[in-house]
Design an enzyme around this catalytic site. Sequence first.
Site, mmCIF file in Angstrom:
data_model
loop_
_atom_site.group_PDB
_atom_site.id
_atom_site.type_symbol
_atom_site.label_atom_id
_atom_site.label_comp_id
_atom_site.label_asym_id
_atom_site.label_seq_id
_atom_site.Cartn_x
_atom_site.Cartn_y
_atom_site.Cartn_z
ATOM 1 N N PRO A 141 -11.409 -42.726 9.207
ATOM 2 C CA PRO A 141 -10.250 -43.278 9.924
ATOM 3 C C PRO A 141 -10.359 -43.270 11.453
ATOM 4 O O PRO A 141 -9.646 -42.549 12.147
ATOM 5 C CB PRO A 141 -9.100 -42.393 9.435
ATOM 6 C CG PRO A 141 -9.747 -41.086 9.136
ATOM 7 C CD PRO A 141 -11.116 -41.423 8.614
ATOM 8 N N CYS A 142 -11.219 -44.139 11.962
ATOM 9 C CA CYS A 142 -11.381 -44.267 13.404
ATOM 10 C C CYS A 142 -10.101 -44.757 14.078
ATOM 11 O O CYS A 142 -9.918 -44.558 15.276
ATOM 12 C CB CYS A 142 -12.565 -45.158 13.731
ATOM 13 S SG CYS A 142 -12.583 -46.730 12.873
#
Length: 171
Positions: free
Chosen positions: A139-140
Amino acid sequence: MTSPSALHLDRQPSPIGELLLVSDEAGILRALDFHDHEPRLQRLLGRHYGDRVLEVGVAPRAVRQALADYFDGDFPALNTIPWATAGGAFQKAVWRALTEIPAGQTQTYGALAARIGRPSAVRAVGAANGANPLSILVPCHRLIGANGALTGYAGGLDRKAWLLRHEGVAL
């Protein structure tokens, strides 16, 4: 880690655009991106696995279901998806650390750099974040600027804001 012998490309609808799912012969997810960023996906796959042709295929049902569940609000469903990717040791450390940021929370690039023991490597964290081949799953989108601003997301800032709101982050 051995390189996969084949990479299969599948497509799945989502509320923020069609997803491109790349899995290997063992059903391990190797890349996930948005349909309008297919050239970026190809570029990242080339860096990680060399010049190879993606074969049309179907991602494992469990992967497709976990992604659908995530978009239905079951955020821990992402943790059930087996994934692997190539990349350097630093990149992999950043990507593992990203998976430790819970849904509904954000972290600054600087805080992530400190957490992996490299507090002066903020720009390198940003570069590794930008080279993440597994959007949403790694989850950048949960990384934000030091001032709390939404910054850099390969899928676009509108999608980043949508994902954060979806997870319960007040923007």
